[in-house]
Design a protein around this motif. Structure first.
Motif, mmCIF file in Angstrom:
data_model
loop_
_atom_site.group_PDB
_atom_site.id
_atom_site.type_symbol
_atom_site.label_atom_id
_atom_site.label_comp_id
_atom_site.label_asym_id
_atom_site.label_seq_id
_atom_site.Cartn_x
_atom_site.Cartn_y
_atom_site.Cartn_z
ATOM 1 N N THR A 22 0.837 -1.367 0.042
ATOM 2 C CA THR A 22 0.081 -0.048 0.071
ATOM 3 C C THR A 22 0.735 1.330 -0.038
ATOM 4 O O THR A 22 0.663 2.300 -0.788
ATOM 5 C CB THR A 22 -0.905 -0.061 1.267
ATOM 6 O OG1 THR A 22 -1.881 -1.069 1.135
ATOM 7 C CG2 THR A 22 -1.822 1.171 1.099
ATOM 8 N N VAL B 40 3.077 1.588 -3.328
ATOM 9 C CA VAL B 40 2.178 2.346 -4.349
ATOM 10 C C VAL B 40 1.842 3.749 -4.019
ATOM 11 O O VAL B 40 2.115 4.629 -4.962
ATOM 12 C CB VAL B 40 0.829 1.439 -4.705
ATOM 13 C CG1 VAL B 40 0.032 2.241 -5.789
ATOM 14 C CG2 VAL B 40 1.234 0.135 -5.114
ATOM 15 N N SER B 41 1.495 4.018 -3.129
ATOM 16 C CA SER B 41 0.953 5.407 -2.744
ATOM 17 C C SER B 41 2.083 6.441 -2.694
ATOM 18 O O SER B 41 1.986 7.262 -3.199
ATOM 19 C CB SER B 41 0.375 5.357 -1.229
ATOM 20 O OG SER B 41 -0.840 4.643 -1.257
ATOM 21 N N THR C 119 4.980 6.234 -4.150
ATOM 22 C CA THR C 119 5.426 6.463 -5.430
ATOM 23 C C THR C 119 4.587 7.424 -6.266
ATOM 24 O O THR C 119 5.115 8.123 -7.047
ATOM 25 C CB THR C 119 5.322 4.975 -6.381
ATOM 26 O OG1 THR C 119 6.151 3.919 -5.702
ATOM 27 C CG2 THR C 119 5.779 5.131 -7.585
ATOM 28 N N ILE C 120 3.312 7.302 -6.178
ATOM 29 C CA ILE C 120 2.344 8.204 -6.788
ATOM 30 C C ILE C 120 2.583 9.706 -6.193
ATOM 31 O O ILE C 120 2.616 10.688 -6.747
ATOM 32 C CB ILE C 120 0.958 7.935 -6.726
ATOM 33 C CG1 ILE C 120 0.611 6.619 -7.405
ATOM 34 C CG2 ILE C 120 0.033 8.842 -7.115
ATOM 35 C CD1 ILE C 120 -0.701 5.872 -7.302
ATOM 36 N N LYS D 161 3.396 12.879 -8.389
ATOM 37 C CA LYS D 161 2.948 14.132 -8.204
ATOM 38 C C LYS D 161 3.568 15.418 -7.683
ATOM 39 O O LYS D 161 3.537 16.347 -8.103
ATOM 40 C CB LYS D 161 1.676 14.059 -7.186
ATOM 41 C CG LYS D 161 0.572 13.119 -7.527
ATOM 42 C CD LYS D 161 -0.621 13.161 -6.825
ATOM 43 C CE LYS D 161 -0.507 12.879 -5.436
ATOM 44 N NZ LYS D 161 -1.920 12.841 -4.751
ATOM 45 N N LEU E 294 -3.996 11.244 -11.344
ATOM 46 C CA LEU E 294 -3.564 10.216 -10.663
ATOM 47 C C LEU E 294 -3.945 9.874 -9.298
ATOM 48 O O LEU E 294 -4.088 8.860 -9.077
ATOM 49 C CB LEU E 294 -1.860 10.727 -10.120
ATOM 50 C CG LEU E 294 -0.806 10.734 -11.325
ATOM 51 C CD1 LEU E 294 0.464 11.149 -10.855
ATOM 52 C CD2 LEU E 294 -0.853 9.211 -11.886
ATOM 53 N N GLN E 295 -4.696 11.080 -8.545
ATOM 54 C CA GLN E 295 -5.279 10.912 -7.380
ATOM 55 C C GLN E 295 -6.598 10.027 -7.711
ATOM 56 O O GLN E 295 -6.989 9.334 -6.924
ATOM 57 C CB GLN E 295 -5.645 12.267 -6.938
ATOM 58 C CG GLN E 295 -6.333 12.061 -5.420
ATOM 59 C CD GLN E 295 -5.307 11.411 -4.386
ATOM 60 O OE1 GLN E 295 -4.151 11.771 -4.618
ATOM 61 N NE2 GLN E 295 -5.969 10.532 -3.745
ATOM 62 N N GLN F 69 -5.339 6.364 -7.737
ATOM 63 C CA GLN F 69 -4.695 5.949 -6.602
ATOM 64 C C GLN F 69 -5.731 5.815 -5.632
ATOM 65 O O GLN F 69 -5.844 4.852 -4.753
ATOM 66 C CB GLN F 69 -3.851 7.067 -5.940
ATOM 67 C CG GLN F 69 -3.268 6.851 -4.504
ATOM 68 C CD GLN F 69 -2.631 7.939 -4.078
ATOM 69 O OE1 GLN F 69 -2.576 8.983 -4.334
ATOM 70 N NE2 GLN F 69 -1.833 7.840 -2.849
ATOM 71 N N SER F 70 -6.844 6.531 -5.398
ATOM 72 C CA SER F 70 -7.978 6.376 -4.349
ATOM 73 C C SER F 70 -8.664 5.190 -4.660
ATOM 74 O O SER F 70 -8.816 4.351 -3.753
ATOM 75 C CB SER F 70 -8.912 7.632 -4.686
ATOM 76 O OG SER F 70 -8.264 8.983 -4.394
ATOM 77 N N SER G 218 -6.157 1.974 -4.310
ATOM 78 C CA SER G 218 -5.541 1.660 -2.923
ATOM 79 C C SER G 218 -6.759 1.287 -2.042
ATOM 80 O O SER G 218 -6.525 0.524 -1.092
ATOM 81 C CB SER G 218 -5.194 3.043 -2.490
ATOM 82 O OG SER G 218 -3.837 3.169 -3.298
ATOM 83 N N LEU H 44 -8.095 9.100 1.421
ATOM 84 C CA LEU H 44 -8.004 8.945 0.010
ATOM 85 C C LEU H 44 -8.943 9.567 -0.844
ATOM 86 O O LEU H 44 -9.112 10.520 -1.832
ATOM 87 C CB LEU H 44 -7.565 7.538 -0.610
ATOM 88 C CG LEU H 44 -6.206 7.175 -0.212
ATOM 89 C CD1 LEU H 44 -6.386 5.567 -0.365
ATOM 90 C CD2 LEU H 44 -5.400 7.764 -0.903
#
Length: 400
Positions: free
Chosen positions: A73, A76-77, A79-80, A84, A268-269, A272-273, A276, A305
């Motif tokens: 988790t 990944v988070s 990295t994003i 950003k 991206l959000q 991601q939201s 994740s 998120l």
């Protein structure tokens, strides 16, 4: 509080957290100085190193099920988050220009009551997001302390080093160091990217509302003046409409700059939201060993998120909604009562209103990757889709 003060104070905080000077003047600080460049490079080297160690842990590490889930988790988070932050910093020149435009456009039309609402809106949303993010991070700390109490080691961020079996002093110090870095990284993320994007969306929304109120005001002024002096009323209306149309044209240009500066961040959000959230919710559903604090940390992570995504999409949707109301405000300005002989030379009011209405009827819609519309509907769709995917995976894991 005026837009100038809001944005300048925000840029001061961004400069403090090491992302550079986004203000269009140099009075905040010079990010080209060697000492600041060292600070900037060192800070992002620390964030990047921790993220790389998280990625290695997710791919190669041998950890228990709960730590492996946290590891994937966060990998990944974060990295994003790094992507950003780097994207926003790479657009610093554009954002500095955008800050100048946001301060100057509509400035003479601003109303005190609307300015207060805007500042309150920004303040409440920022505080709520800040509390949600840091409460989620604090829950990870509490879970780490609980593990220590049970005889295990303290951990919040799971990295490739140290290994799960390593309970040495250096390993403990490194785990505490990663926790401190996490809290620093969250502050940089909030100020430089998430909150900064949110502030620009809210400000632009209120710019549209200010322009709409301006058209309504000149319409009221025209009706009052028309009873006293028709020629002067028509001249004032023509002047006021011309000024308003120029501001509307500026706002259309500024929205394109907002899309260039922050559109990729919102896109991206979006992924991601949703991605994740599915992973985190499955951890709660599948794992039978999660403690109350463990469930709490995951739930607040999910809330953070979706809260951020809601701030982005709902404010972007509000821009679309408020811009759709502009056409009516322009059309009902009183142009039909303007006698031909009173209209200034070269200013055919009816023709100007027609062109402006056609432009205003085109909805101002921000899009992720120029495909997905960022609106209220998209936010609800993401929530429904996320739950559907979660329910599907949960049902399959239950059958297995």
């Amino acid at each position: 509080m005026k837009d100038f003060n809001i944005l300048k104070k925000f840029c001061q905080k961004i400069y403090f957290v090491g992302s550079g000077n986004f203000w269009y003047e140099e009075d905040i600080g010079d990010d080209r100085k060697m000492i600041y460049r060292i600070y900037n490079v060192l800070l992002f080297f620390i964030y990047g190193s921790m993220t790389i160690l998280e990625i290695f842990a997710a791919l190669l590490g041998d950890f228990p099920k709960d730590e492996k889930g946290d590891c994937v988790t966060f990998a990944v988070s974060h990295t994003i988050v790094m992507i950003k932050m780097c994207y926003v910093i790479s657009n610093k020149t554009l954002i500095r220009k955008l800050n100048y435009d946001m301060v100057s456009v509509c400035e003479e039309f601003e109303e005190t009551s609307l300015q207060k609402k805007k500042y309150y809106n920004i303040k409440i949303n920022l505080i709520a997001y800040f509390v949600t993010v840091y409460f989620s991070a604090t829950c990870f700390v509490f879970e780490g302390l609980r593990k220590v109490k049970e005889g295990s080691h303290f951990v919040t961020i799971v990295t490739y080093y140290p290994s799960f079996e390593d309970d040495s002093l250096s390993a403990t110090v490194f785990r505490i160091y990663c926790t401190v870095v996490l809290f620093m990284m969250l502050l940089t993320m909030i100020m430089s990217v998430d909150a900064f994007t949110m502030v620009n969306l809210i400000m632009f929304k209120y710019k549209i509302m200010t322009l709409r109120r301006y058209f309504e005001k000149i319409s009221e002024d025209f009706k009052e003046m028309h009873k006293i002096n028709r020629r002067l009323a028509v001249e004032n209306l023509a002047t006021g409409l011309t000024k308003g149309f120029q501001v509307h044209k500026e706002l259309l240009r500024i929205l394109k700059d907002i899309d260039k500066a922050f559109g990729f961040v919102i896109a991206l959000q979006l992924f991601q939201s949703s991605g994740s959230a599915v992973s985190l919710l499955l951890q709660i559903a599948i794992s039978e060993e999660l403690t109350f604090v463990g469930k709490l940390k995951i739930m607040f992570f999910v809330i953070a998120l979706f809260f951020l995504l809601g701030l982005f999409l709902c404010n972007a949707g509000e821009i679309t909604y408020q811009s759709a109301l502009l056409a009516d405000s322009i059309f009902y300005c009183g142009w039909h009562e303007c006698l031909w002989e009173y209209q200034p030379k070269g200013k055919k009011i009816g023709q100007m209103v027609l062109i402006a209405c056609i432009q205003a009827q085109k909805p101002l819609v921000l899009k992720a990757f120029k495909m997905i519309e960022l609106t209220y509907g998209t936010f609800l769709l993401v929530i429904k889709t996320t739950y559907s995917i979660f329910a599907l995976f949960n049902a399959q894991s239950g059958n297995d």
